[in-house]
Structures are given as C-alpha cells and as structure tokens.
Write an enzyme that holds these catalytic residues in place. Structure first.
Site, PDB file in Angstrom:
ATOM      1  N   PHE A   1       2.808   9.626   3.569  1.00 33.34           N
ATOM      2  CA  PHE A   1       4.189   9.833   3.997  1.00 33.34           C
ATOM      3  C   PHE A   1       5.130   8.693   3.632  1.00 33.34           C
ATOM      4  CE2 PHE A   1       1.424  12.009   7.134  1.00 33.34           C
ATOM      5  CZ  PHE A   1       1.709  13.313   6.745  1.00 33.34           C
ATOM      6  N   GLY A   2       4.624   7.662   2.956  1.00 31.88           N
ATOM      7  CA  GLY A   2       5.505   6.566   2.587  1.00 31.88           C
ATOM      8  C   GLY A   2       4.752   5.367   2.050  1.00 31.88           C
ATOM      9  N   HIS A   3       5.445   4.221   2.015  1.00 34.97           N
ATOM     10  CA  HIS A   3       4.906   2.992   1.442  1.00 34.97           C
ATOM     11  C   HIS A   3       4.996   1.850   2.452  1.00 34.97           C
ATOM     12  CE1 HIS A   3       6.470   4.811  -2.611  1.00 34.97           C
ATOM     13  NE2 HIS A   3       5.349   5.380  -2.220  1.00 34.97           N
ATOM     14  N   VAL A   4       4.192   0.811   2.207  1.00 32.92           N
ATOM     15  CA  VAL A   4       4.256  -0.402   3.022  1.00 32.92           C
ATOM     16  C   VAL A   4       4.554  -1.581   2.105  1.00 32.92           C
ATOM     17  CG1 VAL A   4       3.058  -1.917   4.633  1.00 32.92           C
ATOM     18  CG2 VAL A   4       2.594   0.537   4.666  1.00 32.92           C
TER      19      VAL A   4
ATOM     20  N   GLY B   1       0.815  -1.201   0.000  1.00 36.13           N
ATOM     21  CA  GLY B   1       0.000   0.000   0.000  1.00 36.13           C
ATOM     22  C   GLY B   1       0.850   1.253   0.000  1.00 36.13           C
TER      23      GLY B   1
ATOM     24  N   GLY C   1       0.819   5.499   1.193  1.00 35.30           N
ATOM     25  CA  GLY C   1       0.180   6.519   2.004  1.00 35.30           C
ATOM     26  C   GLY C   1       0.791   7.880   1.755  1.00 35.30           C
TER      27      GLY C   1
ATOM     28  N   ASP D   1      -8.608   7.705  16.921  1.00 39.49           N
ATOM     29  CA  ASP D   1      -8.903   7.691  15.479  1.00 39.49           C
ATOM     30  C   ASP D   1      -9.411   6.320  15.039  1.00 39.49           C
ATOM     31  OD1 ASP D   1      -9.180   8.911  13.024  1.00 39.49           O
ATOM     32  OD2 ASP D   1      -7.104   8.587  12.416  1.00 39.49           O
TER      33      ASP D   1
ATOM     34  N   LYS E   1       7.015  -0.770   6.914  1.00 36.00           N
ATOM     35  CA  LYS E   1       6.460   0.554   6.636  1.00 36.00           C
ATOM     36  C   LYS E   1       7.617   1.536   6.453  1.00 36.00           C
ATOM     37  CE  LYS E   1       2.912   3.614   8.656  1.00 36.00           C
ATOM     38  NZ  LYS E   1       1.972   3.718   9.799  1.00 36.00           N
TER      39      LYS E   1
END
Length: 384
Positions: A121-124, A117, A119, A233, A139
């Site tokens: 601020f970065g990738h997983v 995935g 996001g 959250d 992550k």
C-alpha cells in the site's frame, strides 16, 4: 508494512535528501506519557520528535499525535478579583492543566532520505525532522490503495493503538498527517532493519539471539495485553531490529483493543494461527502466546513447524498439532515451545512464565530488557 535495509535511492517526496549518520543524534527531547489508561511505564526510550511551535502554511489538514512541548497558557485574567487566594490558586491550576492543541505536520517539515522499503500500500523512507534533526522513518500510504482494499478503518485502528503504546520493544508511532492523495505515518527508525531479512541471511538464530528476542517480545506482549491489546500477527516480517540490537514489534495493522470480549475475526498469517482461530471458536490474548511458540521454532529452525505448500495441509497440521523437533533444538527450548503450542488456549504457559523459563534464563542476554545497554550485533554480523 515493515521495512528492510534498502540501498536504493529514493525519489524525493518532499524535497531535499540526506545521509543517515552512523549513530542516532544524541538528542533527548521532551515528551508526554499519554499512554493508554495513563499508565506509567519504565521504558528507557526517551528520544522523540516534537513539533516546533512556529506556524506556517501547510498542505495538510490533519493533526499529529505527537505530544507538543509547549505548556498550557496561564490562567485567564478574567477571573473574579474578589475570589479568595485559594480560589485563585485553584483557578490557575485548572487553567494551566488545560490540554494544548495538537500540532499540525506537513511534508515540508521533513528532509526525505533513501527508500527503506516498499509494501503493498505504499513506501517507507528515511526522514529527518528539520527543526529537531531527529531521524525517523516516514511511511507513505496511498489513499486510493487503502480505499480499493477497504482498509481505511484498519489504518485508523493501527494509528489509535500504536500511538498510545510505550515500550522499548514496540516500534513508536509518533504521529501522522495527510494530503489529498497520501497518508504519512511518522514512525521510529529501526536501524537494524527487518528481523525476517536477518533470518533469511543466516538460516536460523543461535540460542542467545533467539532467547534474547523471545524475552523482549514476551515482555512487550505482556505490556500490550495489560492494555487489552492483541497484536494478532506476530511473525518475523513484523519485527524490526533497533540500533542496540533489540527487537521491535511493528505493524499493528491487525491489532485490536478488546477489553472484555473474545474475538472471532479470521486474520493474521496462516502458519501462525492457533487452532481456536482456524476453527472459529473465538479467541483472546492467548492467540499471541501460541504465535510466540511458532516464532521461537522459526528462530531456531528457519521455518515454521506447520509449513506446507498446500493451504489445506497447514490447516490440518495446526489442528493435529504434531510438531517434529529437529535434534538441533535443545531440550530446554523444546520444553518452552511445547508449553506454548498447546491446543487448549487455557493451558498455555503465561508470558510471565515465558520470561522466567529456564531456557530464557540460561541463554538470553543479561541486558535484554535494557536496550540502551544491550549492544547486540545483527545475527548476520555475529561470529559463530
């Protein structure tokens, strides 16, 4: 940042790639229960990854929070020979209980697989620790993005809180390391992907799925609150699904450890915020309880009860707290949701009462709190 099942191939970030096996390796590795306040849990999750004790050149300077499997060195030979046997025994015990230095990790410790995935601020990525062959998610966060948005402190807090939590329905954070440009979080791989993606596929969950997830989340939140941790959250995007079909609370980026004081920070996702947050009255752990009520409604209906295209209307709807319940929601589910969505935080049902509510007792899977025995299929794979 949560992650979906993503079929794209990754650009290797550490060299090497692999395909995930159909099942997690049947490997139980040693771990230490270094929980907050040294609390012993009944978690059935035993698998973790452990850093090999061999040393080598690394590009990382940071240490991992993963407990090492090595034991402390034996007592020092410099102890006085004139000490009594009881004194020697005490010295040996004291020396052997000394903490072992944390091990350092680097990207070369992992085989990097597919992209799971992306996001803000970065990738997983899917990853495998080379020594143990244990499957994890890696992550990767970019420092320049963290600095640009001034959230380094938020990441530190997330690491500090999540790495100490031990519950079968909370995603494990095993450790972290960094290089000049990136921060790497070593996290548990949740094979089922994002709960939100599953909800999008099927529109809404049946009562067994919704009640099972609710029970697991309530139990996990109760554990968090016992450690004075507020998640702040809770929403489908921050829930993942494990290999046995169990739910996993993830993304503790907005979480806070608040033992004695009410919070005032306006944070979270608007449609899930309780009245006391948007009215800036201060809030406590009961904010998570309200969010659980919103979550159950969305599980059963496919949308949150206060949704609107206009932000000001969402504020108004939350303050008015006038919930329309579709006929598809059963009386028992409506009763539970209405007891959670109470404007006065002191009048909301407790998480213990959620766990024992008739709707939960009637519809939740009997093995809901035993993930290794659950075997629940993904909602999109169920036959209705």
């Amino acid at each position: 940042m949560s992650y979906p099942n993503n079929k794209e191939n990754s650009n290797n970030i550490g060299g090497g790639s692999f395909s995930v096996p159909s099942k997690q390796p049947q490997r139980v590795l040693q771990q230490q229960n270094t929980n907050i306040n040294n609390h012993q849990t009944t978690s059935t999750v035993k698998s973790t990854i452990t850093k090999p004790t061999t040393t080598g050149a690394t590009t990382s300077t940071n240490t991992s929070t993963i407990p090492p499997t090595t034991t402390a060195s034996s007592s020092s030979s410099s102890s006085s020979s004139s000490s009594s046997s009881s004194s020697s025994s005490s010295s040996s015990s004291s020396s052997s209980s000394q903490s072992v230095p944390k091990k350092k990790w680097c990207i070369d410790d992992f085989d990097i697989g597919k992209l799971l995935g992306m996001g803000r601020f970065g990738h997983v990525y899917l990853a495998r620790e080379k020594k143990s062959q244990f499957i994890v998610a890696l992550k990767v966060l970019f420092k320049n993005q963290l600095q640009t948005h001034n959230i380094e402190h938020q990441l530190r807090r997330e690491i500090e809180i999540q790495s100490h939590l031990r519950h079968p329905n909370i995603l494990r954070l095993f450790g972290y390391f960094y290089d000049d440009k990136r921060v790497f979080l070593i996290i548990e791989f949740a094979k089922g992907g994002e709960c939100f993606k599953e909800l999008q596929k099927v529109g809404s969950f049946n009562e067994q799925t919704a009640a099972t997830y609710t029970l697991q989340i309530a139990d996990a939140l109760r554990y968090c609150h016992s450690k004075h941790v507020i998640h702040r959250d809770i929403k489908p995007e921050n829930l993942l699904i494990g290999v046995g079909g169990e739910i996993k609370i993830a993304d503790f980026g907005w979480s806070v450890h608040a033992p004695n004081t009410k919070r005032s920070t306006f944070c979270g996702t608007l449609e899930y915020l309780p009245p006391e947050v948007i009215e800036k009255k201060g809030y406590d752990q009961t904010a998570d309880v309200w969010s659980l009520g919103i979550l159950i409604f969305e599980f059963l209906v496919g949308r949150s009860p206060f949704t609107s295209d206009e932000e000001k209307n969402i504020f108004h709807n939350i303050q008015e707290n006038d919930v329309y319940y579709p006929s598809s929601i059963s009386p028992e589910a409506k009763d539970l949701i209405s007891r959670l969505l109470v404007s006065d935080p002191h009048q909301r049902i407790t998480l213990k009462d959620v766990i024992n509510h008739p709707w939960i007792k009637k519809h939740a899977h009997p093995k809901s709190l035993e993930p290794t025995k659950l075997g629940l299929p993904l909602p999109s794979q169920m036959t209705y």
